[in-house]
Design a protein around this motif. Structure first.
Motif, mmCIF file in Angstrom:
data_model
loop_
_atom_site.group_PDB
_atom_site.id
_atom_site.type_symbol
_atom_site.label_atom_id
_atom_site.label_comp_id
_atom_site.label_asym_id
_atom_site.label_seq_id
_atom_site.Cartn_x
_atom_site.Cartn_y
_atom_site.Cartn_z
ATOM 1 N N SER A 185 0.646 -1.280 -0.091
ATOM 2 C CA SER A 185 -0.065 -0.053 0.127
ATOM 3 C C SER A 185 0.845 1.297 -0.078
ATOM 4 O O SER A 185 1.924 1.296 0.541
ATOM 5 N N PRO A 186 0.260 2.394 -0.598
ATOM 6 C CA PRO A 186 0.957 3.435 -0.662
ATOM 7 C C PRO A 186 1.715 3.977 0.843
ATOM 8 O O PRO A 186 2.798 4.662 0.831
ATOM 9 N N VAL A 187 1.047 3.759 1.944
ATOM 10 C CA VAL A 187 1.431 4.144 3.090
ATOM 11 C C VAL A 187 2.503 3.440 3.666
ATOM 12 O O VAL A 187 3.526 3.731 4.174
ATOM 13 N N THR A 188 2.275 1.945 3.499
ATOM 14 C CA THR A 188 3.666 0.941 3.960
ATOM 15 C C THR A 188 4.669 1.259 3.026
ATOM 16 O O THR A 188 5.850 1.089 3.625
ATOM 17 N N ALA A 189 4.492 1.550 1.706
ATOM 18 C CA ALA A 189 5.653 1.725 0.633
ATOM 19 C C ALA A 189 6.550 2.944 1.242
ATOM 20 O O ALA A 189 7.670 2.893 1.255
ATOM 21 N N ALA A 190 5.941 3.858 1.588
ATOM 22 C CA ALA A 190 6.558 5.273 1.853
ATOM 23 C C ALA A 190 6.997 5.103 3.258
ATOM 24 O O ALA A 190 8.495 5.421 3.085
ATOM 25 N N ALA A 191 6.750 4.415 4.042
ATOM 26 C CA ALA A 191 7.367 4.212 5.426
ATOM 27 C C ALA A 191 8.534 3.408 5.095
ATOM 28 O O ALA A 191 9.795 3.576 5.678
ATOM 29 N N THR A 192 8.352 2.067 4.412
ATOM 30 C CA THR A 192 9.400 1.112 4.022
ATOM 31 C C THR A 192 10.503 1.790 3.101
ATOM 32 O O THR A 192 11.822 1.715 3.292
ATOM 33 N N SER A 193 10.363 2.550 2.316
ATOM 34 C CA SER A 193 11.277 3.396 1.474
ATOM 35 C C SER A 193 12.080 4.178 2.086
ATOM 36 O O SER A 193 13.294 4.197 1.964
ATOM 37 N N LEU A 194 11.739 4.861 3.237
ATOM 38 C CA LEU A 194 12.244 5.999 3.775
ATOM 39 C C LEU A 194 13.270 5.325 4.579
ATOM 40 O O LEU A 194 14.343 5.766 4.839
ATOM 41 N N VAL A 195 12.751 4.460 5.433
ATOM 42 C CA VAL A 195 13.678 3.655 6.207
ATOM 43 C C VAL A 195 14.779 2.749 5.528
ATOM 44 O O VAL A 195 16.047 2.688 5.921
ATOM 45 N N THR A 196 14.604 2.088 4.520
ATOM 46 C CA THR A 196 15.436 1.427 3.589
ATOM 47 C C THR A 196 16.438 2.247 3.073
ATOM 48 O O THR A 196 17.646 2.038 3.059
ATOM 49 N N ALA A 197 16.054 3.678 2.632
ATOM 50 C CA ALA A 197 17.168 4.309 1.958
ATOM 51 C C ALA A 197 17.900 4.981 3.105
ATOM 52 O O ALA A 197 19.326 5.289 2.537
ATOM 53 N N LEU A 198 17.784 5.055 4.262
ATOM 54 C CA LEU A 198 18.745 5.835 4.912
ATOM 55 C C LEU A 198 19.751 5.213 5.484
ATOM 56 O O LEU A 198 21.125 6.095 5.175
ATOM 57 N N PRO A 199 20.350 4.106 5.731
ATOM 58 C CA PRO A 199 21.438 3.781 5.884
ATOM 59 C C PRO A 199 22.653 3.845 4.630
ATOM 60 O O PRO A 199 23.803 4.124 4.840
ATOM 61 N N SER A 209 5.964 4.063 13.775
ATOM 62 C CA SER A 209 4.379 3.686 13.268
ATOM 63 C C SER A 209 4.115 2.274 13.164
ATOM 64 O O SER A 209 2.932 2.131 13.152
ATOM 65 N N GLY A 210 5.130 1.542 12.920
ATOM 66 C CA GLY A 210 4.940 0.119 12.838
ATOM 67 C C GLY A 210 4.423 -0.165 11.280
ATOM 68 O O GLY A 210 4.033 -1.327 11.181
ATOM 69 N N MET A 211 4.553 0.701 10.428
ATOM 70 C CA MET A 211 4.098 0.534 8.897
ATOM 71 C C MET A 211 5.270 -0.160 8.067
ATOM 72 O O MET A 211 4.921 -0.297 6.881
ATOM 73 N N VAL A 212 6.289 -0.338 8.657
ATOM 74 C CA VAL A 212 7.434 -0.636 7.578
ATOM 75 C C VAL A 212 7.396 -2.305 7.545
ATOM 76 O O VAL A 212 7.291 -2.930 8.417
ATOM 77 N N ASP A 213 7.618 -2.613 6.278
ATOM 78 C CA ASP A 213 7.726 -4.121 5.696
ATOM 79 C C ASP A 213 8.877 -4.692 6.028
ATOM 80 O O ASP A 213 9.769 -4.588 4.900
ATOM 81 N N TRP A 214 9.492 -4.885 7.124
ATOM 82 C CA TRP A 214 10.771 -5.281 7.310
ATOM 83 C C TRP A 214 11.437 -6.434 6.415
ATOM 84 O O TRP A 214 12.440 -6.433 6.127
ATOM 85 N N SER A 215 10.506 -7.598 5.986
ATOM 86 C CA SER A 215 10.879 -8.728 5.153
ATOM 87 C C SER A 215 11.165 -8.240 3.687
ATOM 88 O O SER A 215 12.090 -8.986 3.142
ATOM 89 N N ILE A 216 10.914 -7.120 3.339
ATOM 90 C CA ILE A 216 11.345 -6.346 2.048
ATOM 91 C C ILE A 216 12.247 -5.506 2.229
ATOM 92 O O ILE A 216 13.309 -5.597 1.618
ATOM 93 N N GLY A 217 12.022 -4.752 3.222
ATOM 94 C CA GLY A 217 13.044 -3.487 3.550
ATOM 95 C C GLY A 217 14.250 -3.975 3.635
ATOM 96 O O GLY A 217 15.369 -3.518 3.373
ATOM 97 N N VAL A 218 14.589 -4.985 4.653
ATOM 98 C CA VAL A 218 16.107 -5.308 4.888
ATOM 99 C C VAL A 218 16.805 -5.667 3.878
ATOM 100 O O VAL A 218 17.793 -5.231 3.696
ATOM 101 N N PRO A 219 16.436 -6.728 2.980
ATOM 102 C CA PRO A 219 17.381 -7.060 1.847
ATOM 103 C C PRO A 219 17.384 -5.790 0.892
ATOM 104 O O PRO A 219 18.725 -5.681 0.527
ATOM 105 N N LEU A 220 16.471 -4.955 0.586
ATOM 106 C CA LEU A 220 16.732 -3.770 -0.189
ATOM 107 C C LEU A 220 17.697 -3.001 0.577
ATOM 108 O O LEU A 220 18.562 -2.454 -0.205
ATOM 109 N N MET A 221 17.619 -2.974 1.871
ATOM 110 C CA MET A 221 18.650 -1.907 2.679
ATOM 111 C C MET A 221 20.057 -2.530 2.480
ATOM 112 O O MET A 221 21.077 -1.735 2.352
ATOM 113 N N ILE A 222 20.207 -3.816 2.758
ATOM 114 C CA ILE A 222 21.617 -4.365 2.562
ATOM 115 C C ILE A 222 22.208 -3.916 1.086
ATOM 116 O O ILE A 222 23.304 -3.702 0.993
#
Length: 245
Positions: A39-53, A189-202
């Motif tokens: 969803s746009p809300v989950t994607a926005a939260a996940t993308s921002l956290v993923t990009a930061l490192p 907020s708990g909206m981050v999808d870590w299962s997708i976000g962590v591999p992208l982050m790495i």
């Protein structure tokens, strides 16, 4: 295989985006919504956290190469951080459609203006006001939509007369500051999808390691800056139009 694919996508996005001075919010949002159906809300939260490192990694690399203009960067951050907070407070009250139109038109405007502007120009009468304005706009984008806010930051630096590769480095520094606050709020907020976000982050962190070295190599060839400046301008126009249609 999905995890491996996410890491590879992260490497490609991290390398390209950090080399171009953006946080990658638009690229991550596209991947997360189009390929994984978030969803746009989950994607926005996940993308921002993923990009930061990856942004942090890029900033360290640019700092080692002495490319960051801390004076302008700090001026932008001075306005960007309150902009993030204001955006977070306003986000529940602003209709998504209205905000989408405003940001899309601004991205198109910046892209067109960059195409029309040739070379470096440092003739701004009020550079501090310009830095504060671009910083505030970038912060609002982070706070309201969860995007990285890189569009107005890199465009603003270029329109203020910075060379492309110095603007790239300074933009990464500004994004590191303002995205930290936005990512913290979205993670809580708990909206981050870590299962997708962590591999992208790495993958993005790996890409961020290469980006400053690539920039140093490209800076040896003046034609590369002209080409990449046009590419960046067209990207801003594309993302603006894509948001509208």
């Amino acid at each position: 295989m999905q995890v491996f694919g996410l890491v590879i996508i992260g490497v490609l996005i991290g390398t390209f985006v950090i080399a171009m001075g953006g946080g990658g919010g638009a690229f991550y949002l596209g991947v997360l919504t189009a390929l994984f159906g978030l969803s746009p809300v989950t994607a926005a939260a996940t993308s921002l956290v993923t990009a930061l490192p990856s942004i942090y990694v890029g900033v360290i690399g640019y700092w080692r190469h002495h490319r960051i203009n801390f004076k302008i960067g700090n001026q932008m951050l001075f306005a960007a951080i309150p902009g993030v907070i204001l955006g977070l407070l306003l986000s529940p009250w602003i209709p998504e459609k209205i905000y989408t139109w405003i940001i899309a038109l601004l991205l198109i405007y910046f892209g067109v203006k960059m195409l029309m502007r040739r070379g470096q120009q440092r003739s701004l009468q009020h550079p501090q006001i310009a830095a504060l304005s671009y910083g505030l706009l970038g912060g609002l984008m982070v706070g309201i939509s969860g995007s990285s806010g890189g569009g107005p930051i890199i465009a603003g630096l270029l329109l203020m007369g910075e060379s492309l590769f110095d603007a790239t480095a300074t933009s990464s520094y500004v994004l590191a500051g303002m995205c930290s606050l936005g990512a913290l709020v979205h993670a809580a907020s708990g909206m981050v999808d870590w299962s997708i976000g962590v591999p992208l982050m790495i993958g993005a962190v790996i890409g961020g390691l290469f980006a400053p070295t690539i920039v140093e190599y490209l800076d040896r060839y003046p034609i590369s800056e002209q080409i990449l400046r046009v590419v960046l301008a067209l990207m801003l126009i594309f993302f603006g139009l894509k948001s509208l249609f």
